[in-house]
Design an enzyme around this catalytic site. Sequence first.
Site, PDB file in Angstrom:
ATOM      1  N   GLN A 177      -9.288  -7.136 -10.614  1.00 22.06           N
ATOM      2  CA  GLN A 177      -9.984  -5.992 -10.009  1.00 22.06           C
ATOM      3  C   GLN A 177      -9.740  -4.725 -10.847  1.00 22.06           C
ATOM      4  O   GLN A 177     -10.663  -3.933 -11.059  1.00 22.06           O
ATOM      5  CB  GLN A 177      -9.479  -5.784  -8.577  1.00 22.06           C
ATOM      6  CG  GLN A 177      -9.872  -4.456  -7.961  1.00 22.06           C
ATOM      7  CD  GLN A 177      -9.630  -4.421  -6.461  1.00 22.06           C
ATOM      8  OE1 GLN A 177     -10.442  -4.925  -5.704  1.00 22.06           O
ATOM      9  NE2 GLN A 177      -8.528  -3.836  -6.024  1.00 22.06           N
TER      10      GLN A 177
ATOM     11  N   HIS B 121       0.842  -1.205   0.000  1.00 20.63           N
ATOM     12  CA  HIS B 121       0.000   0.000   0.000  1.00 20.63           C
ATOM     13  C   HIS B 121       0.877   1.255   0.000  1.00 20.63           C
ATOM     14  O   HIS B 121       0.581   2.222  -0.700  1.00 20.63           O
ATOM     15  CB  HIS B 121      -0.873   0.047   1.256  1.00 20.63           C
ATOM     16  CG  HIS B 121      -1.893  -1.049   1.329  1.00 20.63           C
ATOM     17  ND1 HIS B 121      -1.842  -2.053   2.254  1.00 20.63           N
ATOM     18  CD2 HIS B 121      -3.007  -1.276   0.584  1.00 20.63           C
ATOM     19  CE1 HIS B 121      -2.870  -2.860   2.096  1.00 20.63           C
ATOM     20  NE2 HIS B 121      -3.584  -2.429   1.088  1.00 20.63           N
TER      21      HIS B 121
END
Length: 281
Positions: free
Chosen positions: A153, A36
Amino acid sequence: MEILTTKKELRAYLDTYHSHQKIALVPTMGALHQGHLSLIREAQKVADLVVCSIFVNPTQFNDPNDLEKYPRPIEQDISLLQSIACDVLFMPHVEEIYPDPNESWHIDLGQLDKIWEGLHRPGHFQGVTQVVYKLFQAVKPHIACFGQKDFQQIMVVQRMLDLTRLPVQLLICPIVRDEEGLALSSRNARLSPAGKKSALVISKALRAVKNDFSESTPEVLQQKGTQIIQEEPDVKLEYFAICETQTLAKATTIAHGKQYIAIAAAWVEGVRLIDNMLLYV
Ligand code: PAF
């Protein structure tokens, strides 16, 4: 770092920025790791202001057990975001995103809803596109950063953008792995040291097919990757496939100059892990 929990506060804050200033969004479900943080660093390179969202989205969990067990170390997440100077953290409550709990959402994702993650996690991508649409509407980012680990995704989010015509540019950021090759994931926090060791077989299989890619066929490579993973008794393979990157359909032949992707999903200690590797000749 501004920490905001409502759309109203978020808009009031973002509206103080000039329209020529670029805003990037890094949507996450928290339990942040170096993967992240690499997305945030990429966002900082291309935008004037970086918003990270943390929202564990209930509509994308097809397994209630998975939703309940999803890690939520919020204090640690805030410290990590502060340590890399993220500008804004948007962390809404469920009611802020879903004021109407019966709200329905369905968009036509074509085959993407029926293969691989779409097949194994029914409704997952409808939930993902639903929340990403809402986050895009709240933040109105110019750019949104997504990790390549969730390759399918990214494809469904792009499809949602094509259908809704929201003007957001997707930036795909490389997978971050630990020293031994395990793709970083918030779910890894639920693995024991032995589970993490067993899970290494997934990246081992992906690397093996990447090495052989120029001298083999998709079928042979698929068998090879499958066999490597199946040899590890503590890993339960769900799928391993060599696919076209445009459609995620199984590759039947390999054309020079074209890009392919090896994808895998497997269970380790009751935790579902996915990984992939891009393949070129
Ligand atoms: O990849 C994730 O963490 C989630 O699917 C996302 C994009 C934040 C939507 O909830």
